[in-house]
Design a protein around this motif. Structure first.
Motif, mmCIF file in Angstrom:
data_model
loop_
_atom_site.group_PDB
_atom_site.id
_atom_site.type_symbol
_atom_site.label_atom_id
_atom_site.label_comp_id
_atom_site.label_asym_id
_atom_site.label_seq_id
_atom_site.Cartn_x
_atom_site.Cartn_y
_atom_site.Cartn_z
ATOM 1 N N ALA A 92 0.987 -1.595 -0.015
ATOM 2 C CA ALA A 92 -0.148 -0.319 0.377
ATOM 3 C C ALA A 92 0.753 1.645 -0.208
ATOM 4 C CB ALA A 92 -0.815 0.083 1.643
ATOM 5 N N PHE A 95 3.975 4.257 -3.017
ATOM 6 C CA PHE A 95 2.981 5.205 -4.236
ATOM 7 C C PHE A 95 3.781 5.021 -5.822
ATOM 8 C CE2 PHE A 95 0.301 6.202 -0.804
ATOM 9 C CZ PHE A 95 -0.811 6.165 -1.506
ATOM 10 N N LYS A 97 4.790 2.644 -7.317
ATOM 11 C CA LYS A 97 3.879 1.148 -8.158
ATOM 12 C C LYS A 97 2.473 1.833 -8.709
ATOM 13 C CE LYS A 97 4.309 -3.370 -8.143
ATOM 14 N NZ LYS A 97 2.458 -3.975 -8.010
ATOM 15 N N ARG A 98 2.201 2.189 -7.601
ATOM 16 C CA ARG A 98 0.715 2.429 -7.562
ATOM 17 C C ARG A 98 0.432 3.741 -8.520
ATOM 18 N NH1 ARG A 98 -1.769 2.980 -1.567
ATOM 19 N NH2 ARG A 98 -3.854 3.879 -2.830
ATOM 20 N N ASP A 99 1.093 4.477 -8.478
ATOM 21 C CA ASP A 99 1.174 6.044 -10.308
ATOM 22 C C ASP A 99 1.341 5.172 -11.476
ATOM 23 O OD1 ASP A 99 0.198 7.336 -7.206
ATOM 24 O OD2 ASP A 99 2.181 8.114 -7.429
ATOM 25 N N GLU A 101 0.862 2.435 -12.362
ATOM 26 C CA GLU A 101 -0.257 1.600 -12.744
ATOM 27 C C GLU A 101 -1.388 2.509 -13.070
ATOM 28 O OE1 GLU A 101 0.683 -2.667 -9.231
ATOM 29 O OE2 GLU A 101 -0.441 -0.431 -9.144
ATOM 30 N N LEU A 301 -5.871 2.648 -5.982
ATOM 31 C CA LEU A 301 -5.194 2.899 -7.130
ATOM 32 C C LEU A 301 -4.187 3.996 -6.577
ATOM 33 C CD1 LEU A 301 -8.027 2.619 -9.458
ATOM 34 C CD2 LEU A 301 -6.201 0.972 -9.032
ATOM 35 N N SER A 302 -3.630 4.798 -7.979
ATOM 36 C CA SER A 302 -2.713 5.201 -7.458
ATOM 37 C C SER A 302 -3.032 7.000 -6.736
ATOM 38 C CB SER A 302 -2.747 6.144 -9.153
ATOM 39 O OG SER A 302 -3.490 7.119 -9.672
ATOM 40 N N SER A 418 -0.581 -6.328 -7.380
ATOM 41 C CA SER A 418 -1.470 -4.512 -6.807
ATOM 42 C C SER A 418 -2.296 -5.037 -5.445
ATOM 43 C CB SER A 418 -1.742 -4.384 -8.265
ATOM 44 O OG SER A 418 -3.623 -4.551 -8.035
ATOM 45 N N LEU A 419 -2.012 -3.715 -5.257
ATOM 46 C CA LEU A 419 -2.998 -3.309 -3.832
ATOM 47 C C LEU A 419 -4.352 -3.504 -4.159
ATOM 48 C CD1 LEU A 419 -2.985 -2.377 -1.086
ATOM 49 C CD2 LEU A 419 -3.624 -0.019 -2.228
ATOM 50 N N TYR A 420 -4.786 -3.205 -5.485
ATOM 51 C CA TYR A 420 -5.982 -3.415 -5.976
ATOM 52 C C TYR A 420 -6.816 -4.964 -5.619
ATOM 53 C CZ TYR A 420 -10.416 -4.399 -8.276
ATOM 54 O OH TYR A 420 -11.773 -4.982 -9.088
#
Length: 647
Positions: A92, A95, A97-99, A101, A301-302, A418-420
């Motif tokens: 989580a 960020f 990686k989250r951004d 994605e 997500l991002s 991914s987190l999601y």
């Protein structure tokens, strides 16, 4: 007939400080005005106060622990499943990686909704959608049978509306809130790859369906009547209510066993189910599910998605700022593995000496509660006897549980995903676990609250009291503060939770947690008369921009009143300083809120706002008048015949 009280809540507005206030005129303001005049609400919070400060203290402690464990500075605790929480935390907080994605993690699941072609398609795929990370336009849950709490049964109800409560749709704020949600949802869907004109059609359809739902689902006031959720319907009669939607096929697909009956929590919703779930409403249902989905998953997500999903929540609560990225990472990990994190917290921060002292206070208060029941002048001997049986059967849960519930073993976290994807997978596991409870007896050892929560509760179906380690600290409790202060803090909380066993809902359940009338008709009529007095004394009470609904909050107010009466008597017996008791009681409800948050709370919470929970219960305690020498000309005076006693 409604009663009119001479003065209720003291002289003055408890939402504003008054540095000249005296306890005789307004106890809450006398104790808390200096703090109120200086307090500032943090930018990412809806309020400030004793409870929010304690919440923050707990969060800061465990956030640091998570950071240290994740960085290898602190050893991984030898607590089963705790490592999963740390892995989720690491995912989580990444960020970068989250951004990178963006919306990619949700595309497969989003497409499942977009590709629904017609109502028949929805019917065929509804079971698969129910097991996934989606909201359907109806709800199933598995919980104990209120009339036989050893067995689990299937419950059915309606979904939540977009606005906080059905009553919100009648307020002046409704249009602005819905406009904000509309803009936000169109933006989120567009960011996800859907064309803007198509997104607009989806959202307009969603809002149209939401309006239909708002007319038939329960309001918070209706939900506050806990026993009213028990409406057993045979399987055959339940299925008959659905003509367009094949509910029999849906239930066969998701349930491990076919139920003989279903507990309908919202009969009005069931009676309108066919009007809602039909071919003509397909476009609206699809749009509604898309809007529910995108607003719930955007936070996973991002950073761009997090920010784009913030305006509606901001409008509802008034919070100026998103929580930081690291706070969100901790909160997601804590939310997914709350019981595991609570055990970690309890083992590290809650001592055996404090637990023993709290247990002693509880036992003293239970003894006084029994004395108060036996001394009651309006109850028959028969009802008193049964009330004492229920009191003595109470199960105490203090600190944190000895064992971890099975669900946490079943949850898995994959650092490569991914987190999601991890959150969606865990959502499916939780749904399966919930449905599989139909094949198992009720587990009475399960805790309703984790150990790191600053709260407490009474469960009428287990007849148990839960006091997590999180609330067992200053200012509610400190082994080094005065006995009077401890009684005014945690003592009042203990009394409050015990009293829930005998409030307007708890009074309908016996010592085994079964819904069972153990009252004589005459006794219950007198009880309801006193409940009506509690409704009246709070109903219409002004707090900031909102007025309190007395019926909605009556159960919690009964518990406040009876709990305070019990703790005052226990304090007197124990030689405690009652001035300390009353002042710490007032201090424990100290709070400053944003106006938007007040409006939402008054619409959606079965608790009255914290500052309003001080003066009225205190006004009903004769000891308060003696301790502070309150006269008939003072603001806190309530005529003796208007002072309410229930337990």
């Amino acid at each position: 007939m409604k009663r009119y009280f001479t003065v209720r809540g003291g002289a003055g507005d408890v939402s504003k400080p008054d540095l000249n206030a005296k306890p005789q005129d307004n106890l809450y303001l006398a104790v808390n005005s200096e703090w109120l005049s200086k307090a500032e609400i943090p930018a990412d919070k809806t309020s400030a106060g004793v409870n929010s400060e304690l919440d923050q203290k707990i969060e800061d402690r465990v956030m640091k622990d998570f950071a240290d464990i994740a960085a290898g500075k602190e050893k991984m605790p030898e607590i089963k499943d705790f490592d999963k929480a740390v892995i989720l935390y690491k995912i989580a907080k990444d960020f970068a990686k989250r951004d990178a994605e963006k919306a990619n993690p949700i595309q497969k699941d989003l497409q499942k909704l977009i590709s629904l072609n017609n109502f028949n398609d929805f019917k065929q795929k509804a079971a698969d959608l129910f097991m996934g990370p989606y909201a359907l336009p109806f709800v199933f849950d598995v919980d104990a049978d209120m009339k036989n709490t050893d067995v689990n049964v299937l419950h059915f109800g309606g979904p939540s509306t977009f606005l906080p409560d059905t009553t919100t749709y009648q307020t002046a704020d409704a249009k602005q809130l819905l406009d904000t949600l509309q803009d936000q949802s169109i933006n989120l869907l567009t960011m996800s790859g859907i064309g803007k004109s198509e997104a607009r059609v989806y959202v307009e359809s969603a809002l149209a369906f939401d309006q239909k739902l708002a007319k038939v689902v329960k309001s918070t006031e209706e939900w506050s009547d806990y026993a009213a959720i028990y409406n057993p319907v045979t399987y055959a009669d339940f299925i008959k209510k659905f003509k367009s939607f094949d509910m029999a096929d849906f239930m066969d697909s998701i349930l491990p066993v076919k139920p003989d009956r279903i507990i309908v929590m919202e009969p009005r919703f069931l009676n309108h189910a066919e009007e809602l779930l039909n071919e003509g409403n397909f476009a609206e249902i699809k749009g509604w599910m898309l809007v529910k989905y995108i607003n719930s998953v955007a936070k996973l997500l991002s950073q761009d998605f997090r920010e784009a999903a913030f305006p509606f929540g901001q409008a509802v609560t008034g919070t100026p700022q998103l929580p930081s990225q690291i706070k969100q990472a901790y909160r997601l990990a804590n939310g997914a593995f709350d019981e595991v994190v609570g055990i970690f917290y309890g083992q590290k921060y809650f001592g055996a000496k404090a637990k023993k002292d709290v247990e002693d206070m509880i036992q003293r208060m239970l003894k006084v509660y029994e004395e108060r029941i036996n001394a009651n002048k309006w109850l028959s001997a028969e009802t008193k006897k049964k009330a004492v049986i229920k009191l003595k059967a109470l199960v105490l849960k203090i600190g944190y549980p000895d064992k971890i519930e099975e669900i946490f073993d079943l949850l898995q976290v994959d650092p490569k995903k991914s987190l999601y994807e991890n959150e969606a997978a865990m959502s499916t596991v939780r749904t399966k676990y919930m449905l599989n409870k139909l094949t198992k007896p009720v587990d009475r050892s399960v805790w309703l609250m984790p150990g790191n929560l600053n709260n407490a509760c009474y469960d009428p179906q287990r007849n148990d009291l839960t006091f997590p380690a999180g609330i067992l600290q200053a200012p509610f409790y400190d082994i080094n503060q005065s006995r009077g202060a401890n009684y005014g803090g945690i003592g009042a909380t203990i009394g409050h939770e015990v009293s829930h066993a005998f409030d307007n809902s708890g009074a309908k359940f016996d010592e085994h947690g079964n819904m069972n009338n153990w009252w004589t008709d005459k006794d219950f009529a007198e009880f309801n008369k006193r409940v009506g007095q509690m409704v009246d004394i709070f109903d219409g009470l002004q707090y900031g921009p909102a007025k309190i609904n007395g019926k909605q909050v009556v159960g919690e107010n009964i518990a406040d009143l009876a709990g305070l009466a019990c703790v005052v008597q226990t304090g007197e017996n124990d030689g405690a300083d009652l001035k300390d008791l009353f002042e710490n009681y007032a201090r424990s409800w100290m709070q400053k809120q944003r106006p938007e948050a007040i409006k939402t709370e008054v619409q959606t919470d079965v608790h009255a706002p914290q500052p309003t929970r001080v003066n009225i219960p205190v006004q009903c305690q004769n000891a308060f008048y003696d301790v502070f020498n309150v006269k008939p000309t003072d603001g806190m005076w309530l005529d003796p015949e208007e002072r309410i006693t229930i337990w």
